[in-house]
Motif scaffolding. Sequence first.
Motif, PDB file in Angstrom:
ATOM      1  N   ARG A  44       0.838  -1.209   0.000  1.00 39.08           N
ATOM      2  CA  ARG A  44       0.000   0.000   0.000  1.00 39.08           C
ATOM      3  C   ARG A  44       0.867   1.252   0.000  1.00 39.08           C
ATOM      4  N   THR A  45       1.954   1.234   0.746  1.00 42.13           N
ATOM      5  CA  THR A  45       2.859   2.377   0.785  1.00 42.13           C
ATOM      6  C   THR A  45       3.484   2.626  -0.585  1.00 42.13           C
ATOM      7  N   LEU A  46       3.901   1.559  -1.246  1.00 41.44           N
ATOM      8  CA  LEU A  46       4.464   1.694  -2.596  1.00 41.44           C
ATOM      9  C   LEU A  46       3.437   2.288  -3.560  1.00 41.44           C
ATOM     10  N   ILE A  47       2.202   1.810  -3.495  1.00 41.80           N
ATOM     11  CA  ILE A  47       1.150   2.313  -4.378  1.00 41.80           C
ATOM     12  C   ILE A  47       0.854   3.782  -4.092  1.00 41.80           C
ATOM     13  N   VAL A  48       0.696   4.123  -2.824  1.00 42.81           N
ATOM     14  CA  VAL A  48       0.426   5.512  -2.432  1.00 42.81           C
ATOM     15  C   VAL A  48       1.555   6.433  -2.898  1.00 42.81           C
ATOM     16  N   ASN A  49       2.787   6.000  -2.701  1.00 34.74           N
ATOM     17  CA  ASN A  49       3.933   6.818  -3.124  1.00 34.74           C
ATOM     18  C   ASN A  49       3.983   6.971  -4.638  1.00 34.74           C
ATOM     19  N   GLU A  50       3.697   5.905  -5.349  1.00 35.89           N
ATOM     20  CA  GLU A  50       3.723   5.959  -6.810  1.00 35.89           C
ATOM     21  C   GLU A  50       2.621   6.866  -7.355  1.00 35.89           C
ATOM     22  N   LEU A  51       1.422   6.760  -6.817  1.00 39.15           N
ATOM     23  CA  LEU A  51       0.289   7.542  -7.308  1.00 39.15           C
ATOM     24  C   LEU A  51       0.241   8.953  -6.718  1.00 39.15           C
ATOM     25  N   LYS A  52       1.050   9.180  -5.684  1.00 42.97           N
ATOM     26  CA  LYS A  52       1.122  10.491  -5.017  1.00 42.97           C
ATOM     27  C   LYS A  52      -0.256  10.947  -4.512  1.00 42.97           C
ATOM     28  N   VAL A  53      -0.929  10.012  -3.824  1.00 42.85           N
ATOM     29  CA  VAL A  53      -2.246  10.295  -3.254  1.00 42.85           C
ATOM     30  C   VAL A  53      -2.331   9.638  -1.882  1.00 42.85           C
ATOM     31  N   PHE A  65      -5.287  -0.964 -15.514  1.00 38.66           N
ATOM     32  CA  PHE A  65      -3.983  -0.787 -16.147  1.00 38.66           C
ATOM     33  C   PHE A  65      -4.039  -1.029 -17.647  1.00 38.66           C
ATOM     34  N   TYR A  66      -3.435  -0.113 -18.391  1.00 39.01           N
ATOM     35  CA  TYR A  66      -3.360  -0.187 -19.850  1.00 39.01           C
ATOM     36  C   TYR A  66      -1.886  -0.231 -20.240  1.00 39.01           C
ATOM     37  N   GLN A  67      -1.531  -1.222 -21.063  1.00 39.65           N
ATOM     38  CA  GLN A  67      -0.137  -1.438 -21.425  1.00 39.65           C
ATOM     39  C   GLN A  67      -0.055  -1.962 -22.853  1.00 39.65           C
ATOM     40  N   TYR A  68       1.165  -2.160 -23.344  1.00 37.80           N
ATOM     41  CA  TYR A  68       1.333  -2.886 -24.590  1.00 37.80           C
ATOM     42  C   TYR A  68       0.964  -4.340 -24.322  1.00 37.80           C
ATOM     43  N   PHE A 106      -6.724   4.800 -12.938  1.00 38.91           N
ATOM     44  CA  PHE A 106      -6.469   4.370 -14.306  1.00 38.91           C
ATOM     45  C   PHE A 106      -5.036   4.756 -14.639  1.00 38.91           C
ATOM     46  N   VAL A 107      -4.230   3.750 -14.962  1.00 41.07           N
ATOM     47  CA  VAL A 107      -2.806   3.950 -15.203  1.00 41.07           C
ATOM     48  C   VAL A 107      -2.471   3.382 -16.578  1.00 41.07           C
ATOM     49  N   PHE A 108      -1.649   4.109 -17.331  1.00 41.91           N
ATOM     50  CA  PHE A 108      -1.212   3.621 -18.637  1.00 41.91           C
ATOM     51  C   PHE A 108       0.300   3.759 -18.764  1.00 41.91           C
ATOM     52  N   LYS A 122      -8.162  13.355 -17.732  1.00 44.80           N
ATOM     53  CA  LYS A 122      -7.802  13.674 -16.342  1.00 44.80           C
ATOM     54  C   LYS A 122      -7.835  12.432 -15.446  1.00 44.80           C
ATOM     55  N   ASN A 123      -8.598  11.402 -15.832  1.00 45.20           N
ATOM     56  CA  ASN A 123      -8.702  10.190 -15.020  1.00 45.20           C
ATOM     57  C   ASN A 123      -7.454   9.308 -15.099  1.00 45.20           C
ATOM     58  N   PHE A 124      -6.587   9.539 -16.093  1.00 44.90           N
ATOM     59  CA  PHE A 124      -5.474   8.637 -16.351  1.00 44.90           C
ATOM     60  C   PHE A 124      -4.142   9.200 -15.865  1.00 44.90           C
ATOM     61  N   ILE A 125      -3.329   8.294 -15.318  1.00 44.84           N
ATOM     62  CA  ILE A 125      -1.992   8.623 -14.810  1.00 44.84           C
ATOM     63  C   ILE A 125      -0.993   7.817 -15.628  1.00 44.84           C
ATOM     64  N   GLN A 126       0.050   8.479 -16.126  1.00 46.49           N
ATOM     65  CA  GLN A 126       1.077   7.726 -16.849  1.00 46.49           C
ATOM     66  C   GLN A 126       2.005   7.063 -15.840  1.00 46.49           C
ATOM     67  N   ASP A 127       2.234   5.786 -16.041  1.00 47.74           N
ATOM     68  CA  ASP A 127       3.092   4.995 -15.170  1.00 47.74           C
ATOM     69  C   ASP A 127       4.539   5.438 -15.315  1.00 47.74           C
ATOM     70  N   SER A 128       5.225   5.540 -14.189  1.00 44.34           N
ATOM     71  CA  SER A 128       6.651   5.876 -14.201  1.00 44.34           C
ATOM     72  C   SER A 128       7.491   4.648 -14.526  1.00 44.34           C
ATOM     73  N   GLY A 129       6.847   3.502 -14.576  1.00 40.50           N
ATOM     74  CA  GLY A 129       7.531   2.228 -14.750  1.00 40.50           C
ATOM     75  C   GLY A 129       7.302   1.309 -13.566  1.00 40.50           C
ATOM     76  N   PHE A 130       6.826   1.870 -12.460  1.00 44.06           N
ATOM     77  CA  PHE A 130       6.592   1.083 -11.247  1.00 44.06           C
ATOM     78  C   PHE A 130       5.601  -0.053 -11.487  1.00 44.06           C
ATOM     79  N   PHE A 131       4.400   0.274 -11.971  1.00 47.71           N
ATOM     80  CA  PHE A 131       3.375  -0.753 -12.162  1.00 47.71           C
ATOM     81  C   PHE A 131       3.779  -1.727 -13.271  1.00 47.71           C
ATOM     82  N   ASP A 132       4.338  -1.197 -14.347  1.00 49.95           N
ATOM     83  CA  ASP A 132       4.763  -2.021 -15.474  1.00 49.95           C
ATOM     84  C   ASP A 132       5.827  -3.035 -15.073  1.00 49.95           C
ATOM     85  N   GLN A 133       6.764  -2.620 -14.269  1.00 49.54           N
ATOM     86  CA  GLN A 133       7.888  -3.480 -13.901  1.00 49.54           C
ATOM     87  C   GLN A 133       7.635  -4.300 -12.642  1.00 49.54           C
ATOM     88  N   THR A 134       6.765  -3.822 -11.768  1.00 49.75           N
ATOM     89  CA  THR A 134       6.603  -4.464 -10.469  1.00 49.75           C
ATOM     90  C   THR A 134       5.313  -5.270 -10.348  1.00 49.75           C
TER      91      THR A 134
END
Length: 173
Positions: A44-53, A65-68, A106-108, A122-134
């Motif tokens: 939860r801490t990782l998610i909160v830190n990544e989403l900054k909420v 999650f939206y990805q290739y 919503f993360v892409f 406005k609903n979508f957040i671009q992933d920094s790589g955290f969700f994609d890689q982790t």
Amino acid sequence: MNFFFTCNAQKKHEKVNTKFNESYSLSRKKFHGKLDSEQLIQIRTLIVNELKVEIDEKKSVLINFYQYGKNCYEYGLIEKDAQTVIDNSINISSRMSKKYDATDFFVFTEESLNKERFEKRKNFIQDSGFFDQTVFNLKENCRAFFILKPNGEFLKYYGSDYFTEVENFLKKK
């Protein structure tokens, strides 16, 4: 926490399957389990830190999650229909989150197919790589979700039409 870290090297830029066929069916995968209290706090801490909420600890977290992915029926849709599918996804996720006391996101990724469909929303957040890689390390499908309940139960699912899975998991006590 090992359920997150799975090595799965996959080729990018393969031909994209836009049909609901055997290839698509095989790309749908589901993983579930329960974290212990220490793992729950860490994730939860990782998610909160990544989403900054801030996310209420009593609420479930739903990451859409939206990805290739080499299986992506949405990739074959004309723009108007694709926008309608996205709008419907947002509305359904919001309605279920309200009903089952969850917070949805919503993360892409940078590599998402047709990412321009998400970039200005406005609903979508671009992933920094955290969700994609982790979290979402399989690239067989262009959509997935992850739910983490306050009790540590989680469900990760790869596939486009997944809201029945979301609802069944959220309503289960």
